[in-house]
Design a protein around this motif. Structure first.
Motif, PDB file in Angstrom:
ATOM      1  N   ALA A 123     -22.618  -3.709 -37.757  1.00  0.00           N
ATOM      2  CA  ALA A 123     -23.358  -2.510 -37.352  1.00  0.00           C
ATOM      3  C   ALA A 123     -23.506  -2.439 -35.838  1.00  0.00           C
ATOM      4  O   ALA A 123     -23.424  -1.352 -35.248  1.00  0.00           O
ATOM      5  CB  ALA A 123     -24.736  -2.493 -38.018  1.00  0.00           C
ATOM      6  N   ASP A 124     -23.712  -3.597 -35.179  1.00  0.00           N
ATOM      7  CA  ASP A 124     -23.788  -3.614 -33.714  1.00  0.00           C
ATOM      8  C   ASP A 124     -22.476  -3.137 -33.102  1.00  0.00           C
ATOM      9  O   ASP A 124     -22.467  -2.396 -32.117  1.00  0.00           O
ATOM     10  CB  ASP A 124     -24.105  -5.032 -33.204  1.00  0.00           C
ATOM     11  N   VAL A 125     -21.358  -3.559 -33.683  1.00  0.00           N
ATOM     12  CA  VAL A 125     -20.040  -3.132 -33.191  1.00  0.00           C
ATOM     13  C   VAL A 125     -19.893  -1.619 -33.311  1.00  0.00           C
ATOM     14  O   VAL A 125     -19.495  -0.936 -32.358  1.00  0.00           O
ATOM     15  CB  VAL A 125     -18.909  -3.847 -33.956  1.00  0.00           C
ATOM     16  N   SER A 126     -20.216  -1.087 -34.476  1.00  0.00           N
ATOM     17  CA  SER A 126     -20.060   0.355 -34.702  1.00  0.00           C
ATOM     18  C   SER A 126     -20.935   1.179 -33.774  1.00  0.00           C
ATOM     19  O   SER A 126     -20.516   2.234 -33.265  1.00  0.00           O
ATOM     20  CB  SER A 126     -20.397   0.692 -36.162  1.00  0.00           C
ATOM     21  N   GLU A 127     -22.150   0.708 -33.535  1.00  0.00           N
ATOM     22  CA  GLU A 127     -23.064   1.449 -32.674  1.00  0.00           C
ATOM     23  C   GLU A 127     -22.647   1.344 -31.203  1.00  0.00           C
ATOM     24  O   GLU A 127     -22.672   2.329 -30.462  1.00  0.00           O
ATOM     25  CB  GLU A 127     -24.490   0.936 -32.865  1.00  0.00           C
ATOM     26  N   LEU A 128     -22.254   0.148 -30.767  1.00  0.00           N
ATOM     27  CA  LEU A 128     -21.813  -0.027 -29.380  1.00  0.00           C
ATOM     28  C   LEU A 128     -20.540   0.771 -29.111  1.00  0.00           C
ATOM     29  O   LEU A 128     -20.323   1.257 -27.998  1.00  0.00           O
ATOM     30  CB  LEU A 128     -21.586  -1.507 -29.079  1.00  0.00           C
ATOM     31  N   ALA A 129     -19.689   0.933 -30.128  1.00  0.00           N
ATOM     32  CA  ALA A 129     -18.452   1.698 -29.958  1.00  0.00           C
ATOM     33  C   ALA A 129     -18.732   3.125 -29.507  1.00  0.00           C
ATOM     34  O   ALA A 129     -17.919   3.728 -28.789  1.00  0.00           O
ATOM     35  CB  ALA A 129     -17.651   1.699 -31.253  1.00  0.00           C
ATOM     36  N   LYS A 130     -19.869   3.676 -29.889  1.00  0.00           N
ATOM     37  CA  LYS A 130     -20.212   5.040 -29.472  1.00  0.00           C
ATOM     38  C   LYS A 130     -20.368   5.132 -27.952  1.00  0.00           C
ATOM     39  O   LYS A 130     -20.115   6.185 -27.360  1.00  0.00           O
ATOM     40  CB  LYS A 130     -21.513   5.483 -30.139  1.00  0.00           C
ATOM     41  N   VAL A 131     -20.806   4.040 -27.327  1.00  0.00           N
ATOM     42  CA  VAL A 131     -20.974   4.026 -25.865  1.00  0.00           C
ATOM     43  C   VAL A 131     -19.633   4.236 -25.177  1.00  0.00           C
ATOM     44  O   VAL A 131     -19.550   4.917 -24.142  1.00  0.00           O
ATOM     45  CB  VAL A 131     -21.598   2.690 -25.418  1.00  0.00           C
ATOM     46  N   PHE A 132     -18.578   3.680 -25.763  1.00  0.00           N
ATOM     47  CA  PHE A 132     -17.258   3.710 -25.131  1.00  0.00           C
ATOM     48  C   PHE A 132     -16.425   4.894 -25.611  1.00  0.00           C
ATOM     49  O   PHE A 132     -15.207   4.789 -25.761  1.00  0.00           O
ATOM     50  CB  PHE A 132     -16.545   2.384 -25.383  1.00  0.00           C
ATOM     51  N   THR A 133     -17.072   6.018 -25.853  1.00  0.00           N
ATOM     52  CA  THR A 133     -16.368   7.254 -26.167  1.00  0.00           C
ATOM     53  C   THR A 133     -16.451   8.202 -24.973  1.00  0.00           C
ATOM     54  O   THR A 133     -17.424   8.179 -24.214  1.00  0.00           O
ATOM     55  CB  THR A 133     -16.978   7.949 -27.400  1.00  0.00           C
ATOM     56  N   GLU A 176     -24.978  10.841 -30.080  1.00  0.00           N
ATOM     57  CA  GLU A 176     -25.884  10.285 -31.083  1.00  0.00           C
ATOM     58  C   GLU A 176     -26.685   9.126 -30.479  1.00  0.00           C
ATOM     59  O   GLU A 176     -26.286   8.524 -29.477  1.00  0.00           O
ATOM     60  CB  GLU A 176     -25.092   9.763 -32.276  1.00  0.00           C
ATOM     61  N   ALA A 177     -27.809   8.791 -31.109  1.00  0.00           N
ATOM     62  CA  ALA A 177     -28.522   7.566 -30.750  1.00  0.00           C
ATOM     63  C   ALA A 177     -27.622   6.369 -31.038  1.00  0.00           C
ATOM     64  O   ALA A 177     -26.784   6.411 -31.948  1.00  0.00           O
ATOM     65  CB  ALA A 177     -29.818   7.469 -31.541  1.00  0.00           C
ATOM     66  N   LYS A 178     -27.791   5.300 -30.242  1.00  0.00           N
ATOM     67  CA  LYS A 178     -26.926   4.132 -30.377  1.00  0.00           C
ATOM     68  C   LYS A 178     -27.819   2.893 -30.406  1.00  0.00           C
ATOM     69  O   LYS A 178     -28.446   2.557 -29.403  1.00  0.00           O
ATOM     70  CB  LYS A 178     -25.953   4.066 -29.196  1.00  0.00           C
ATOM     71  N   SER A 179     -27.856   2.199 -31.531  1.00  0.00           N
ATOM     72  CA  SER A 179     -28.732   1.041 -31.704  1.00  0.00           C
ATOM     73  C   SER A 179     -27.893  -0.224 -31.881  1.00  0.00           C
ATOM     74  O   SER A 179     -27.095  -0.321 -32.827  1.00  0.00           O
ATOM     75  CB  SER A 179     -29.641   1.232 -32.921  1.00  0.00           C
ATOM     76  N   PHE A 180     -28.066  -1.192 -30.990  1.00  0.00           N
ATOM     77  CA  PHE A 180     -27.299  -2.438 -31.058  1.00  0.00           C
ATOM     78  C   PHE A 180     -28.042  -3.520 -30.293  1.00  0.00           C
ATOM     79  O   PHE A 180     -28.767  -3.251 -29.329  1.00  0.00           O
ATOM     80  CB  PHE A 180     -25.894  -2.252 -30.467  1.00  0.00           C
ATOM     81  N   LEU A 181     -27.888  -4.743 -30.723  1.00  0.00           N
ATOM     82  CA  LEU A 181     -28.458  -5.917 -30.060  1.00  0.00           C
ATOM     83  C   LEU A 181     -29.935  -5.729 -29.720  1.00  0.00           C
ATOM     84  O   LEU A 181     -30.403  -6.138 -28.659  1.00  0.00           O
ATOM     85  CB  LEU A 181     -27.657  -6.258 -28.794  1.00  0.00           C
ATOM     86  N   GLY A 182     -30.657  -5.078 -30.623  1.00  0.00           N
ATOM     87  CA  GLY A 182     -32.099  -4.959 -30.468  1.00  0.00           C
ATOM     88  C   GLY A 182     -32.598  -3.839 -29.581  1.00  0.00           C
ATOM     89  O   GLY A 182     -33.800  -3.752 -29.319  1.00  0.00           O
TER      90      GLY A 182
END
Length: 220
Positions: A123-133, A176-182
């Motif tokens: 889930a952290d990977v999927s959410e962080l991936a949004k940052v790199f779009t 979208e909101a992006k939730s990863f690593l707390g």
């Protein structure tokens, strides 16, 4: 590199090149000889800087974007497309925090059952991936779809696009909101600010010191 007077810088750049890897064995990377040269120049420039600044230069370099496929990475749509997760995974696994939580001496931290604690989840990977779009080539017309996808607008391209950091194309960035690593990056946060927050979080993670430090010790 062998005979220059700045041997410590050259050695450091070489060590960094073994951690932050791009490869001429990749057929797409191999098309940009100057870009690969610029990559090694960048590592030399960053050799005596700080990790956070290096991580940003690595993340926005178009040759890394090609190699780990986050150049021209697009936000999710309603037809099943999701952001490419390749760089989001590797920036954690290889370039910052590794697979398991570490003590300051580099030994794994373990739970009550004796099993090493993982640093991140799918889930952290999927959410962080949004940052790199939404990041892609520097190009004469940043509103053009061709610039985002191919780095050229009606046959025009920036002749130095392989030397310049990637730029934002807001229409392709996930809002979208992006939730990863707390942490959570709020919905609607612009791409550049999302990137800053994400890289700050990675750079401040307690694993960075022992994880990156151990690799530098090995390569020196």
């Amino acid at each position: 590199a062998v005979t220059a007077r700045d041997q410590l810088r050259q050695r450091m750049a070489y060590a960094l090149s073994q951690i932050f890897v791009i490869s001429l064995a990749d057929g797409d990377v191999d098309n940009y000889d100057r870009g690969v040269g610029a990559w090694f120049d960048m590592l030399g420039e960053q050799s005596f800087g700080n990790y956070r600044a290096l991580l940003e230069r690595v993340s926005l370099h178009p040759l890394m974007g090609i190699y780990l496929s986050h150049l021209a990475n697009q936000k999710a749509d309603g037809n099943g497309r999701v952001p490419d997760e390749n760089y989001a995974r590797e920036v954690m696994q290889l370039f910052s925090i590794g697979l398991v939580e570490l003590n300051p001496d580099g030994t794994p931290r373990r739970g009550s059952n004796g099993v090493a604690l993982e640093t991140y989840t799918p889930a952290d990977v999927s959410e962080l991936a949004k940052v790199f779009t939404g990041w892609s080539w520097a190009c004469p017309n940043l509103s053009d779809r061709g610039c985002f996808l191919r780095g050229e607008d009606d046959g025009r391209e920036d002749p130095n696009r392989d030397l310049k950091p990637m730029v934002v194309y807001p229409a392709y960035h996930s809002t979208e909101a992006k939730s990863f690593l707390g942490i959570t990056i709020p919905a609607g946060t612009p791409a550049a600010e999302s990137l800053r927050i994400a890289l700050d979080r990675l750079a401040a993670h307690p694993n960075v010191g022992p994880f990156i430090g151990r690799q530098l010790i090995q390569r020196f």
